[in-house]
Scaffold this motif. Structure first.
Motif, PDB file in Angstrom:
ATOM      1  N   ILE A   5     -32.762  52.101 -37.208  1.00 43.78           N
ATOM      2  CA  ILE A   5     -33.295  51.635 -38.384  1.00 43.78           C
ATOM      3  C   ILE A   5     -34.437  52.271 -37.853  1.00 43.78           C
ATOM      4  N   VAL A   6     -35.066  53.086 -39.287  1.00 39.15           N
ATOM      5  CA  VAL A   6     -36.154  53.779 -39.814  1.00 39.15           C
ATOM      6  C   VAL A   6     -36.450  53.282 -41.328  1.00 39.15           C
ATOM      7  N   GLU A   7     -36.870  51.443 -41.348  1.00 37.53           N
ATOM      8  CA  GLU A   7     -37.201  51.191 -42.363  1.00 37.53           C
ATOM      9  C   GLU A   7     -38.969  50.533 -42.346  1.00 37.53           C
ATOM     10  N   ASP A   8     -39.265  50.901 -43.657  1.00 41.20           N
ATOM     11  CA  ASP A   8     -41.193  49.736 -43.266  1.00 41.20           C
ATOM     12  C   ASP A   8     -41.015  48.814 -43.962  1.00 41.20           C
ATOM     13  N   GLU A   9     -39.787  48.667 -44.847  1.00 41.83           N
ATOM     14  CA  GLU A   9     -39.971  47.400 -45.490  1.00 41.83           C
ATOM     15  C   GLU A   9     -39.483  46.379 -44.910  1.00 41.83           C
ATOM     16  N   PRO A  10     -40.119  45.499 -44.339  1.00 44.42           N
ATOM     17  CA  PRO A  10     -40.243  43.741 -43.523  1.00 44.42           C
ATOM     18  C   PRO A  10     -38.957  42.997 -43.719  1.00 44.42           C
ATOM     19  N   LYS A  11     -38.499  42.738 -45.131  1.00 44.03           N
ATOM     20  CA  LYS A  11     -37.252  41.772 -45.414  1.00 44.03           C
ATOM     21  C   LYS A  11     -36.139  42.648 -45.089  1.00 44.03           C
ATOM     22  N   THR A  12     -36.171  44.232 -45.603  1.00 44.10           N
ATOM     23  CA  THR A  12     -35.142  44.901 -45.978  1.00 44.10           C
ATOM     24  C   THR A  12     -34.420  45.567 -44.150  1.00 44.10           C
ATOM     25  N   GLY A  13     -35.140  45.285 -43.324  1.00 45.07           N
ATOM     26  CA  GLY A  13     -35.516  45.650 -41.972  1.00 45.07           C
ATOM     27  C   GLY A  13     -35.255  44.806 -41.270  1.00 45.07           C
ATOM     28  N   ASP A  14     -35.513  43.756 -41.261  1.00 43.65           N
ATOM     29  CA  ASP A  14     -34.404  42.293 -40.590  1.00 43.65           C
ATOM     30  C   ASP A  14     -33.211  41.918 -41.198  1.00 43.65           C
ATOM     31  N   TYR A  15     -32.895  42.035 -42.074  1.00 38.21           N
ATOM     32  CA  TYR A  15     -31.215  42.636 -42.788  1.00 38.21           C
ATOM     33  C   TYR A  15     -30.535  42.915 -42.143  1.00 38.21           C
ATOM     34  N   LEU A  16     -31.213  44.349 -42.165  1.00 38.01           N
ATOM     35  CA  LEU A  16     -30.288  45.011 -41.961  1.00 38.01           C
ATOM     36  C   LEU A  16     -29.961  44.723 -40.288  1.00 38.01           C
ATOM     37  N   SER A  17     -31.080  44.787 -39.363  1.00 42.09           N
ATOM     38  CA  SER A  17     -30.997  44.716 -38.349  1.00 42.09           C
ATOM     39  C   SER A  17     -30.072  43.358 -38.023  1.00 42.09           C
ATOM     40  N   GLN A  18     -30.963  42.311 -38.560  1.00 42.33           N
ATOM     41  CA  GLN A  18     -29.355  41.091 -38.246  1.00 42.33           C
ATOM     42  C   GLN A  18     -27.657  41.159 -38.749  1.00 42.33           C
ATOM     43  N   GLY A  19     -27.634  41.959 -39.980  1.00 47.46           N
ATOM     44  CA  GLY A  19     -25.786  42.119 -40.250  1.00 47.46           C
ATOM     45  C   GLY A  19     -25.718  43.633 -39.466  1.00 47.46           C
ATOM     46  N   LEU A  20     -25.802  43.921 -38.607  1.00 52.07           N
ATOM     47  CA  LEU A  20     -25.793  45.466 -38.046  1.00 52.07           C
ATOM     48  C   LEU A  20     -25.398  44.323 -36.406  1.00 52.07           C
ATOM     49  N   ARG A  21     -26.319  44.150 -36.200  1.00 47.65           N
ATOM     50  CA  ARG A  21     -25.921  43.201 -34.470  1.00 47.65           C
ATOM     51  C   ARG A  21     -25.538  42.301 -35.084  1.00 47.65           C
ATOM     52  N   GLU A  22     -24.832  40.823 -35.495  1.00 45.46           N
ATOM     53  CA  GLU A  22     -23.616  40.207 -36.357  1.00 45.46           C
ATOM     54  C   GLU A  22     -22.585  40.828 -35.955  1.00 45.46           C
ATOM     55  N   ALA A  23     -22.397  42.217 -36.757  1.00 50.68           N
ATOM     56  CA  ALA A  23     -20.965  43.038 -36.834  1.00 50.68           C
ATOM     57  C   ALA A  23     -20.833  44.047 -36.012  1.00 50.68           C
ATOM     58  N   GLY A  24     -22.065  43.727 -34.495  1.00 46.78           N
ATOM     59  CA  GLY A  24     -21.060  43.787 -33.561  1.00 46.78           C
ATOM     60  C   GLY A  24     -22.312  45.418 -32.945  1.00 46.78           C
ATOM     61  N   PHE A  25     -23.364  45.428 -33.258  1.00 45.14           N
ATOM     62  CA  PHE A  25     -23.714  46.900 -33.120  1.00 45.14           C
ATOM     63  C   PHE A  25     -25.354  46.721 -32.281  1.00 45.14           C
ATOM     64  N   ASP A  28     -31.726  49.252 -33.042  1.00 44.24           N
ATOM     65  CA  ASP A  28     -33.670  49.249 -32.815  1.00 44.24           C
ATOM     66  C   ASP A  28     -34.012  49.759 -34.094  1.00 44.24           C
ATOM     67  N   LEU A  29     -35.017  48.754 -34.504  1.00 44.85           N
ATOM     68  CA  LEU A  29     -35.207  48.808 -35.909  1.00 44.85           C
ATOM     69  C   LEU A  29     -36.607  50.100 -35.446  1.00 44.85           C
ATOM     70  N   ALA A  30     -37.523  50.552 -35.729  1.00 42.83           N
ATOM     71  CA  ALA A  30     -38.862  51.110 -35.917  1.00 42.83           C
ATOM     72  C   ALA A  30     -39.424  50.610 -37.719  1.00 42.83           C
ATOM     73  N   ARG A  31     -40.431  50.369 -37.793  1.00 38.06           N
ATOM     74  CA  ARG A  31     -41.001  50.128 -39.058  1.00 38.06           C
ATOM     75  C   ARG A  31     -42.176  51.376 -40.104  1.00 38.06           C
ATOM     76  N   ASP A  32     -42.064  52.354 -38.937  1.00 40.82           N
ATOM     77  CA  ASP A  32     -42.610  53.513 -40.031  1.00 40.82           C
ATOM     78  C   ASP A  32     -42.365  55.050 -38.661  1.00 40.82           C
ATOM     79  N   GLY A  33     -42.390  56.048 -39.876  1.00 44.62           N
ATOM     80  CA  GLY A  33     -41.957  56.913 -39.501  1.00 44.62           C
ATOM     81  C   GLY A  33     -41.522  58.198 -38.331  1.00 44.62           C
ATOM     82  N   LEU A  34     -43.632  57.558 -37.615  1.00 46.18           N
ATOM     83  CA  LEU A  34     -43.712  57.818 -36.293  1.00 46.18           C
ATOM     84  C   LEU A  34     -42.919  57.245 -35.263  1.00 46.18           C
TER      85      LEU A  34
END
Length: 226
Positions: A5-25, A28-34
């Protein structure tokens, strides 16, 4: 399945990470483009969820760099930009799908699973390097007509090497992909495992496929001389 997941908005990034982990994936989360580009180029993922507006490098640039490197993994754009021109641009640059914020997580998950099913259809079931053959479905390795018995970790290590044959893989990458851990320079588990794999895959045969690149890592190259 491993997702970046490449997402700089903290709440969205954390929400996606938690949801996808709970779905069994594995996520990794990157918070900026580089950072996102670095991970996309150095780690093997099954799918990338990519925002467009990012600090450091925007999603357009990341997508172009990934496609220019020849990687064909599914990429889903997730962004607040909902103009038709933006959607068309993303698809023309090589994105596989486009979801506009705000979104329902259930729809995102359905789209991810659909893209992964399509990716599986494209993925080869058998990988070959010289006279070595690795069959993913049968979990079988054959060289020069002879069956080679490997442990689960040895198979995973060989799969990584043969998928990216010709590419020098650093120990840190091997550690994260095969053992899902950060590389500790005081640990020789990777060197020991590669040595055992080479004894089985290369030892009985005149042409050696796996070699050490001093100070860099390991590479599988078809046709190396003994």
């Amino acid at each position: 399945m491993k997702i970046l997941i490449v997402e700089d908005e903290p709440k969205t990034g954390d929400y996606l990470s938690q949801g996808l982990r709970e779905a069994g994936f594995v996520v990794d989360l990157a918070r900026d483009g580089l950072d996102g580009l670095h991970l996309a180029q150095s780690v093997t993922y099954d799918l990338i969820v990519l925002d467009v507006m990012l600090p450091g490098m925007d999603g357009w640039g990341i997508l172009q760099m990934i496609r220019r490197s020849g990687r064909d993994l599914p990429i889903l754009f997730l962004t607040a930009r909902d103009e038709i021109d933006d959607r068309v641009r993303g698809l023309e640059l090589g994105a596989d799908d486009y979801l506009v914020k705000p979104f329902a997580f259930s729809e995102l998950l359905a789209r991810i699973r659909s893209l992964l099913r399509r990716g599986k259809a494209r993925e080869p079931e058998v990988f070959r390097a010289a006279d070595l053959e690795l069959d993913l479905l049968k979990r079988r390795v054959i060289r020069a007509g002879e069956r080679i018995d490997l442990t689960a970790k040895e198979f995973a290590l060989l799969e990584l090497l043969i998928r990216r044959q010709g590419e020098v893989l650093p120990r840190s990458l091997i550690a994260s992909q095969v053992w899902d851990m950060n590389f500790d320079s005081d640990t020789n588990v990777i060197d020991v495992s590669v040595r055992r794999l080479r004894a089985k895959v290369d030892g009985p045969f005149p042409h050696k496929l796996i070699r050490t690149v001093r100070g860099m890592g390991y590479v599988l190259e078809p046709g190396n001389d003994p």
